[in-house]
Design an enzyme around this catalytic site. Structure first.
Site, PDB file in Angstrom:
ATOM      1  N   LYS A 117       0.776  -1.308  -0.100  1.00 25.63           N
ATOM      2  CA  LYS A 117      -0.177  -0.064   0.105  1.00 25.63           C
ATOM      3  C   LYS A 117       0.844   1.422   0.114  1.00 25.63           C
ATOM      4  O   LYS A 117       0.357   2.167  -0.741  1.00 25.63           O
ATOM      5  CB  LYS A 117      -1.142  -0.133   1.193  1.00 25.63           C
ATOM      6  N   LYS A 200      -3.433  -9.829  -6.508  1.00 22.83           N
ATOM      7  CA  LYS A 200      -4.985 -10.448  -5.938  1.00 22.83           C
ATOM      8  C   LYS A 200      -5.923  -9.137  -6.506  1.00 22.83           C
ATOM      9  O   LYS A 200      -5.691  -8.309  -6.713  1.00 22.83           O
ATOM     10  CB  LYS A 200      -4.912 -10.311  -4.589  1.00 22.83           C
ATOM     11  N   LYS A 203     -10.523  -4.212  -4.356  1.00 21.57           N
ATOM     12  CA  LYS A 203     -11.652  -3.168  -4.624  1.00 21.57           C
ATOM     13  C   LYS A 203     -10.917  -1.948  -4.728  1.00 21.57           C
ATOM     14  O   LYS A 203     -11.677  -1.106  -5.504  1.00 21.57           O
ATOM     15  CB  LYS A 203     -12.669  -3.305  -3.523  1.00 21.57           C
TER      16      LYS A 203
HETATM   17  P1  ATP Z   1      -8.513  -2.946  -0.258  1.00 21.82           P
HETATM   18  O1  ATP Z   1      -8.152  -3.244  -1.705  1.00 21.82           O
HETATM   19  O2  ATP Z   1      -9.386  -1.835  -0.261  1.00 21.82           O
HETATM   20  O3  ATP Z   1      -7.526  -3.065   0.728  1.00 21.82           O
HETATM   21  P2  ATP Z   1      -9.490  -5.522  -0.097  1.00 21.82           P
HETATM   22  O4  ATP Z   1     -10.423  -5.698  -1.312  1.00 21.82           O
HETATM   23  O5  ATP Z   1      -8.411  -6.203   0.001  1.00 21.82           O
HETATM   24  O6  ATP Z   1      -9.459  -4.078   0.224  1.00 21.82           O
HETATM   25  P3  ATP Z   1     -10.543  -5.873   2.760  1.00 21.82           P
HETATM   26  O7  ATP Z   1     -11.672  -5.042   3.072  1.00 21.82           O
HETATM   27  O8  ATP Z   1      -9.131  -5.429   3.012  1.00 21.82           O
HETATM   28  O9  ATP Z   1     -10.575  -5.862   1.050  1.00 21.82           O
HETATM   29  O10 ATP Z   1     -10.855  -7.484   2.979  1.00 21.82           O
HETATM   30  C1  ATP Z   1     -12.050  -8.052   3.419  1.00 21.82           C
HETATM   31  C2  ATP Z   1     -12.213  -9.725   3.541  1.00 21.82           C
HETATM   32  O11 ATP Z   1     -11.848 -10.017   1.944  1.00 21.82           O
HETATM   33  C3  ATP Z   1     -10.774 -10.131   4.060  1.00 21.82           C
HETATM   34  O12 ATP Z   1     -10.857 -11.231   4.712  1.00 21.82           O
HETATM   35  C4  ATP Z   1      -9.783 -10.477   2.935  1.00 21.82           C
HETATM   36  O13 ATP Z   1      -8.795 -11.266   3.179  1.00 21.82           O
HETATM   37  C5  ATP Z   1     -10.819 -10.969   1.936  1.00 21.82           C
HETATM   38  N1  ATP Z   1     -10.176 -10.607   0.629  1.00 21.82           N
HETATM   39  C6  ATP Z   1      -9.834  -9.510   0.101  1.00 21.82           C
HETATM   40  N2  ATP Z   1      -9.421  -9.606  -1.327  1.00 21.82           N
HETATM   41  C7  ATP Z   1      -9.552 -10.936  -1.377  1.00 21.82           C
HETATM   42  C8  ATP Z   1      -9.306 -11.876  -2.513  1.00 21.82           C
HETATM   43  N3  ATP Z   1      -8.876 -11.289  -3.744  1.00 21.82           N
HETATM   44  N4  ATP Z   1      -9.610 -13.136  -2.648  1.00 21.82           N
HETATM   45  C9  ATP Z   1      -9.909 -13.840  -1.414  1.00 21.82           C
HETATM   46  N5  ATP Z   1     -10.237 -13.050  -0.528  1.00 21.82           N
HETATM   47  C10 ATP Z   1     -10.074 -11.756  -0.367  1.00 21.82           C
END
Ligand code: ATP
Ligand code: LTN
Length: 337
Positions: A117, A200, A203
């Site tokens: 990040k 990965k 969002k």
């Molecule tokens: P950001 O991109 O804003 O950092 P994020 O999409 O990684 O956010 P989080 O809110 O940080 O999402 O994560 C919420 C949950 O979703 C966590 O348990 C995280 O491990 C899971 N998660 C996030 N991205 C993935 C992915 N690509 N595949 C599987 N699980 C995911």
């Protein structure tokens, strides 16, 4: 229903940092409802985590309510589980302060997520971004959670949670439950970007074609899958090393249809990538549609959502302050006689 004393507690949270992706759903949220019978579950909208990267204030407010509604649309029952917004319970920040005093800067600066990040938001590498894992540790330890369901990317943060719980308990006496991570065994724990299968799905990706959200409509979903980056060759086969793009699509298809990976491979034997991508897009769109409709129905009922938030806040605060009072006493903060 009150949280009982005998079932183990479970905590998890998701950030309202944008529209929720199918990665969040597959890796985390889809498991939340099923766990409600086995555990006393506490689920939060992690808005304080979200502000560690720049958010548009109006969008953040909107996303917070949307995520609360999505949780319910995905089967979390606010009567059964505690469902609340993190910033509504100040104990999260209060415990973070105390835990900061037993955390070393090196432990935080070497976190993979912090490094990623920081690189992505080089103009805004702030202390909150670095302290993000300690806030997450506080979320979990405040509720004495034994189990924490998350995607694979959160593994390092859960290791820190265990380290800090043990460190505090050793220094001040038994206080915190040391939690176990609950990470899916299959590849659904790490859904990859549709634009670059080596990263990965996230969002907050600047490329909207890299992710599919739970609020995308059918046309958008089908279009995004059509454009998904695939691999050379033409065989639909699960092989993450040689075929990362196709393997990721198989994982998604498997997650939304419930069919085994082997059956999915058979289904598309002899067919091209085009047919396969279309089928994945349609399957995802069909699975997401009822959830999206239910979320929209809930969002139209603000009074109900307010009531859920208020109830969740009260129940969460009661549990959280029980732990925080214990912590303050243990470290010697004067609490009166
Ligand atoms: P950001 O991109 O804003 O950092 P994020 O999409 O990684 O956010 P989080 O809110 O940080 O999402 O994560 C919420 C949950 O979703 C966590 O348990 C995280 O491990 C899971 N998660 C996030 N991205 C993935 C992915 N690509 N595949 C599987 N699980 C995911
Ligand atoms: N950082 C998490 C969201 C989160 C979380 C938590 C997950 C905040 N607090 C406590 C589990 C337990 C993420 O998934 N990025």
């Amino acid at each position: 229903m009150e949280i009982s004393e005998n079932k183990q507690k479970l905590f998890s949270a998701v950030q309202p940092s944008g529209a929720i992706t199918i990665g969040n759903y597959i890796g985390a949220i889809r498991n939340f409802a099923a766990l409600q019978d086995r555990y006393d579950c506490i689920y939060a909208v992690a808005d304080l985590h979200a502000i560690t990267v720049r958010q548009d204030p109006a969008a953040l407010r909107k996303n917070t309510l949307a995520l609360l509604a999505l949780f319910i649309a995905c089967g979390i029952d606010p009567q059964k589980s505690v469902l609340f917004v993190q910033s509504h319970v100040p104990a999260h920040c209060e415990l973070t302060w105390v835990l900061n005093t037993i955390t070393y800067p090196g432990e935080l600066s070497r976190m993979t997520q912090f490094k990623d990040k920081s690189a992505r938001h080089a103009d805004n590498v702030n202390m909150g971004l670095m302290d993000y894992p300690v806030l997450m540790v506080s979320d979990i330890l405040l509720y004495q959670a034994a189990c924490v369901p998350v995607g694979e990317d959160q593994k390092q943060h859960l290791e820190l949670t265990r380290d800090l719980a043990v460190r505090f308990n050793n220094r001040y006496g038994p206080t915190f439950t040391v939690p176990e991570p609950y990470i899916l065994k299959d590849s659904g724990a790490r859904v990859m970007s549709l634009a670059d299968p080596s990263r990965k799905m996230s969002k907050s990706d600047e490329n909207a074609n890299a992710f599919v959200t739970m609020t995308d409509d059918k046309d958008t979903i089908v279009r995004k899958f059509k454009r998904a980056v695939t691999d050379s060759g033409s065989e639909v086969r699960y092989d993450p090393a040689a075929k990362p793009g196709i393997s990721n699509l198989l994982t998604i298809y498997h997650a939304f249809t419930g069919k085994s990976i082997a059956d999915c491979e058979k289904e598309f034997a002899g067919k091209g990538y085009g047919d396969f991508k279309l089928a994945v897009g349609e399957a995802v769109a069909d699975a997401v549609a009822p959830i999206r409709a239910e979320q929209a129905r809930l969002l139209a009922d603000k009074a109900y959502l307010q009531e859920v938030m208020k109830g969740g806040r009260e129940r969460a605060a009661r549990l959280a302050y029980r732990t925080l009072a214990k912590v303050y006493r243990k470290v010697g903060l004067y609490m009166g006689e």
